[in-house]
Design an enzyme around this catalytic site. Sequence first.
Site, PDB file in Angstrom:
ATOM      1  N   VAL A   7      27.411   4.404  15.461  1.00 53.82           N
ATOM      2  CA  VAL A   7      26.136   4.480  14.341  1.00 53.82           C
ATOM      3  C   VAL A   7      24.758   3.858  14.963  1.00 53.82           C
ATOM      4  CG1 VAL A   7      26.429   2.111  13.761  1.00 53.82           C
ATOM      5  CG2 VAL A   7      25.251   3.714  12.027  1.00 53.82           C
ATOM      6  N   TYR A   8      25.099   3.346  16.463  1.00 52.38           N
ATOM      7  CA  TYR A   8      23.817   2.714  16.943  1.00 52.38           C
ATOM      8  C   TYR A   8      23.042   4.171  17.476  1.00 52.38           C
ATOM      9  CZ  TYR A   8      26.249  -1.645  17.572  1.00 52.38           C
ATOM     10  OH  TYR A   8      26.806  -2.768  17.307  1.00 52.38           O
ATOM     11  N   SER A   9      21.793   4.245  16.742  1.00 49.04           N
ATOM     12  CA  SER A   9      20.818   5.242  16.858  1.00 49.04           C
ATOM     13  C   SER A   9      21.383   6.605  16.753  1.00 49.04           C
ATOM     14  CB  SER A   9      20.081   5.370  18.642  1.00 49.04           C
ATOM     15  OG  SER A   9      19.485   3.876  18.704  1.00 49.04           O
ATOM     16  N   GLY A  10      22.260   6.649  15.871  1.00 53.95           N
ATOM     17  CA  GLY A  10      23.036   8.025  15.717  1.00 53.95           C
ATOM     18  C   GLY A  10      23.836   8.521  16.704  1.00 53.95           C
TER      19      GLY A  10
END
Length: 339
Positions: A54-57
């Site tokens: 999920v970090y920066s997609g």
Amino acid sequence: MQYRTLGRTGVQVSSLALGAMNFGRIGRTTQDEATAIVDAALDAGINLIDTADVYSGGESEEMVGKAIAGRRDDIVLATKASMPMGDERNHQGGSRRWLATALDNSLRRLGVDHVDLYQIHRWDPRTSDEETLSALTDLQRAGKIRYFGSSTFPAYRIVQAQWAAREHHLSRYVTEQPSYSILQRGIETHVLPVTEQYGLGVLVWSPLASGWLSGAIREGREITTSRSTFMPQRFDTTIPSNRARLDAVERLAKVADEAGLTMIQLALGFVTAHPGVTSALIGPRTLDHLQSQLAAADTVLSADVLDAVDAIVAPGTDLAAHEKNDTPPSLLDPSLRRR
């Protein structure tokens, strides 16, 4: 750099680990900057890198993958899943359907054929422990993950998952990744006694309390940290919990000065002093941030300093309890506590 055994796995990891949440658009970090941070961290002896889908997609995983290319075998590589990845309702959670897909997506972005530690980012109340643990066990047997763990689980869910693994003859979580800092000590009450009882490795996140313990936030100064730009409510000192944090920071700064330490050394030395903690995850956005945090790699706090910290923030106390991410769903949704 100090090294410790990750739970009962036998794997040796550095007491400071590199968290990659700031890689990509969240931290406005370019690939060259991310690679430089990884290079410097590895040179300093850090051998565990932690990221999440999920970090920066997914951008963080891509940057980590490029930064570690050619030296994968020297790194304990960790990532996470279960947080929403887009608007599709089934692209989240702990179901077998999603975890199999999410892991393949993470491996592709990282450019590797396996990760060493795959973590469930948050407990999914809609999915049974048996469903999630069964899926993770199969992914482990397929060679795509070496171990798996939980992140920000409340203590009773950690216990329940251990019992579910035993009951259904499945592999178990071997690590937990909770939030822990001088200002947020709640896990000392329930979570750390449980992880110690079950022999889990503990990788703590936010040891600098979102920048409150970085030394940049002090009385009379304008708060201009990166985190404060997109989470202003956490730094508004007219809010009582934030005022309490600022008051504690001022008292902690005096303790650090008297001990000849920076605030960062005090903060990281505190969390790594707990016998239940394996590593503290640092999440530098720049090389300068990394260097200031690496200075705490060999910090050992004296009993007098630890006692002084206890006198400012009592053991087991969260100064901002409303910011915890392990609150039971029924406390957040009124419909779940009414018949």
